[in-house]
Design a protein around this motif. Structure first.
Motif, mmCIF file in Angstrom:
data_model
loop_
_atom_site.group_PDB
_atom_site.id
_atom_site.type_symbol
_atom_site.label_atom_id
_atom_site.label_comp_id
_atom_site.label_asym_id
_atom_site.label_seq_id
_atom_site.Cartn_x
_atom_site.Cartn_y
_atom_site.Cartn_z
ATOM 1 N N THR A 76 0.835 -1.198 0.000
ATOM 2 C CA THR A 76 0.000 0.000 0.000
ATOM 3 C C THR A 76 0.876 1.256 0.000
ATOM 4 O OG1 THR A 76 -1.771 -1.170 1.137
ATOM 5 C CG2 THR A 76 -1.807 1.235 1.257
ATOM 6 N N ILE A 77 1.929 1.252 0.805
ATOM 7 C CA ILE A 77 2.877 2.376 0.810
ATOM 8 C C ILE A 77 3.474 2.549 -0.585
ATOM 9 C CG2 ILE A 77 5.156 3.100 1.651
ATOM 10 C CD1 ILE A 77 4.335 1.872 4.392
ATOM 11 N N THR A 78 3.884 1.440 -1.191
ATOM 12 C CA THR A 78 4.483 1.488 -2.528
ATOM 13 C C THR A 78 3.494 2.028 -3.551
ATOM 14 O OG1 THR A 78 5.846 -0.424 -1.964
ATOM 15 C CG2 THR A 78 5.614 0.103 -4.302
ATOM 16 N N ARG A 79 2.298 1.522 -3.514
ATOM 17 C CA ARG A 79 1.277 1.960 -4.474
ATOM 18 C C ARG A 79 1.034 3.453 -4.337
ATOM 19 N NH1 ARG A 79 -4.396 2.719 -4.450
ATOM 20 N NH2 ARG A 79 -5.332 2.287 -6.471
ATOM 21 N N ASN A 80 0.883 3.935 -3.109
ATOM 22 C CA ASN A 80 0.628 5.357 -2.904
ATOM 23 C C ASN A 80 1.794 6.215 -3.390
ATOM 24 O OD1 ASN A 80 -1.840 4.688 -1.809
ATOM 25 N ND2 ASN A 80 -1.152 4.816 0.306
ATOM 26 N N LEU A 81 3.011 5.773 -3.126
ATOM 27 C CA LEU A 81 4.181 6.526 -3.595
ATOM 28 C C LEU A 81 4.263 6.521 -5.120
ATOM 29 C CD1 LEU A 81 6.843 5.409 -0.962
ATOM 30 C CD2 LEU A 81 5.888 7.710 -1.262
ATOM 31 N N ALA A 82 3.944 5.399 -5.738
ATOM 32 C CA ALA A 82 3.982 5.319 -7.197
ATOM 33 C C ALA A 82 2.943 6.249 -7.817
ATOM 34 C CB ALA A 82 3.760 3.876 -7.653
ATOM 35 N N ILE A 83 1.782 6.281 -7.252
ATOM 36 C CA ILE A 83 0.735 7.177 -7.765
ATOM 37 C C ILE A 83 1.158 8.629 -7.559
ATOM 38 C CG2 ILE A 83 -1.636 7.955 -7.387
ATOM 39 C CD1 ILE A 83 -2.322 4.963 -6.860
ATOM 40 N N ASP A 84 1.749 8.933 -6.408
ATOM 41 C CA ASP A 84 2.269 10.290 -6.182
ATOM 42 C C ASP A 84 3.329 10.646 -7.218
ATOM 43 O OD1 ASP A 84 0.598 10.531 -4.010
ATOM 44 O OD2 ASP A 84 2.176 10.224 -2.515
ATOM 45 N N ALA A 85 4.188 9.687 -7.547
ATOM 46 C CA ALA A 85 5.238 9.931 -8.541
ATOM 47 C C ALA A 85 4.626 10.235 -9.902
ATOM 48 C CB ALA A 85 6.166 8.717 -8.630
ATOM 49 N N LEU A 86 3.577 9.528 -10.261
ATOM 50 C CA LEU A 86 2.897 9.818 -11.531
ATOM 51 C C LEU A 86 2.302 11.220 -11.516
ATOM 52 C CD1 LEU A 86 0.979 6.518 -12.399
ATOM 53 C CD2 LEU A 86 2.997 7.458 -13.518
ATOM 54 N N ARG A 87 1.694 11.568 -10.423
ATOM 55 C CA ARG A 87 1.070 12.897 -10.328
ATOM 56 C C ARG A 87 2.121 13.999 -10.409
ATOM 57 N NH1 ARG A 87 -2.821 10.948 -5.601
ATOM 58 N NH2 ARG A 87 -4.451 10.065 -6.893
ATOM 59 N N LEU A 88 3.258 13.804 -9.745
ATOM 60 C CA LEU A 88 4.329 14.802 -9.787
ATOM 61 C C LEU A 88 4.849 15.013 -11.198
ATOM 62 C CD1 LEU A 88 6.449 14.056 -6.599
ATOM 63 C CD2 LEU A 88 5.208 16.156 -7.143
ATOM 64 N N ARG A 89 4.824 13.964 -11.981
ATOM 65 C CA ARG A 89 5.327 14.059 -13.346
ATOM 66 C C ARG A 89 4.235 14.473 -14.328
ATOM 67 N NH1 ARG A 89 8.364 11.116 -10.384
ATOM 68 N NH2 ARG A 89 10.569 10.868 -10.799
ATOM 69 N N GLY A 90 3.096 14.846 -13.804
ATOM 70 C CA GLY A 90 2.021 15.344 -14.655
ATOM 71 C C GLY A 90 1.299 14.277 -15.429
ATOM 72 N N ASN A 91 1.462 13.050 -15.037
ATOM 73 C CA ASN A 91 0.781 11.958 -15.708
ATOM 74 C C ASN A 91 -0.564 11.745 -15.030
ATOM 75 O OD1 ASN A 91 -0.146 9.576 -16.751
ATOM 76 N ND2 ASN A 91 1.867 8.610 -16.794
ATOM 77 N N HIS A 92 -1.596 12.110 -15.705
ATOM 78 C CA HIS A 92 -2.932 11.994 -15.121
ATOM 79 C C HIS A 92 -3.714 10.822 -15.690
ATOM 80 C CE1 HIS A 92 -2.220 15.712 -13.074
ATOM 81 N NE2 HIS A 92 -1.883 16.282 -14.218
ATOM 82 N N GLU A 93 -3.002 9.914 -16.337
ATOM 83 C CA GLU A 93 -3.669 8.713 -16.839
ATOM 84 C C GLU A 93 -4.002 7.805 -15.663
ATOM 85 O OE1 GLU A 93 -1.087 6.718 -19.479
ATOM 86 O OE2 GLU A 93 -0.727 8.476 -20.699
ATOM 87 N N GLN A 94 -4.759 6.785 -15.956
ATOM 88 C CA GLN A 94 -5.015 5.776 -14.940
ATOM 89 C C GLN A 94 -3.677 5.183 -14.544
ATOM 90 O OE1 GLN A 94 -7.413 4.625 -13.232
ATOM 91 N NE2 GLN A 94 -9.240 5.440 -14.172
ATOM 92 N N PRO A 95 -3.359 5.059 -13.260
ATOM 93 C CA PRO A 95 -2.048 4.560 -12.872
ATOM 94 C C PRO A 95 -1.787 3.116 -13.267
ATOM 95 C CG PRO A 95 -3.461 4.853 -10.966
ATOM 96 C CD PRO A 95 -4.164 5.421 -12.143
#
Length: 183
Positions: A76-95
């Motif tokens: 769960t920690i990993t998933r949340n960090l990965a989604i945060d990383a996508l958001r930081l990079r401006g990737n708003h697609e489905q993770p």
């Protein structure tokens, strides 16, 4: 070191570097694999995995076994960090995108079995594409990354029974499409 997850976390909470190293060795493939599945970049997945282990190290004292298994907490920690990383990079697609998961599945097969024929890969690709995305995600997490049904249910935010049903139906459809018998 053959200690339980809880023992390793307790050791980490007391600053035991050997416990932390054993914990990382135990969870590294799952953490990195999940991160890679979500972010689809080796470099970003490595960053996410490193951050996940740092966060686990820092918050080992906060882990509460009554709230879930260690593996679920870690993923769960990993998933949340990965989604945060996508958001930081401006990737708003489905993770988690079925196509990326399918590519992950096929590339793993290529690594493990070089004797697989191109036709088999194409047949598998077609069979996976025919499944609903929610089944593909669960099957990849379950089969490729070795998560338990409970862990996949927790990651997807669905009941355990729903996760088991989707995995079972998805695998049955794959068997039927690939004309594989038995189970």
């Amino acid at each position: 070191m053959n200690l339980s997850d809880d023992s390793l976390l307790a050791g980490m909470a007391m600053g035991d570097a050997a416990a932390a190293a054993a914990f990382v060795r135990r969870y590294q493939p799952r953490v990195y694999g999940l991160a890679l599945t979500i972010v689809r970049s080796n470099t970003v997945a490595e960053e996410v995995a490193q951050e996940a282990f740092l966060r686990i190290w820092r918050s080992a004292t906060a882990y509460d076994a009554r709230r879930g298994q260690v593996g679920t907490w870690v993923l769960t920690i990993t998933r949340n960090l990965a989604i945060d990383a996508l958001r930081l990079r401006g990737n708003h697609e489905q993770p988690i995108e079925p196509q990326a998961l399918m590519e992950t599945l096929l590339s793993r097969e290529e690594r493990e079995s070089r004797s697989t024929h191109v036709e088999d890969k194409e047949q598998l690709r077609s069979a996976l594409c025919a499944l609903p995305p929610e089944q593909v995600r669960l099957i990849v997490l379950f089969v490729v990354y070795g998560l338990t049904a409970q862990e996949t249910a927790d990651l997807e935010g669905i009941p355990l029974g729903t996760a088991k049903t989707r995995i079972r139906r998805g695998i049955a459809k794959l068997r039927e499409a690939l004309e594989v018998s038995g189970g």
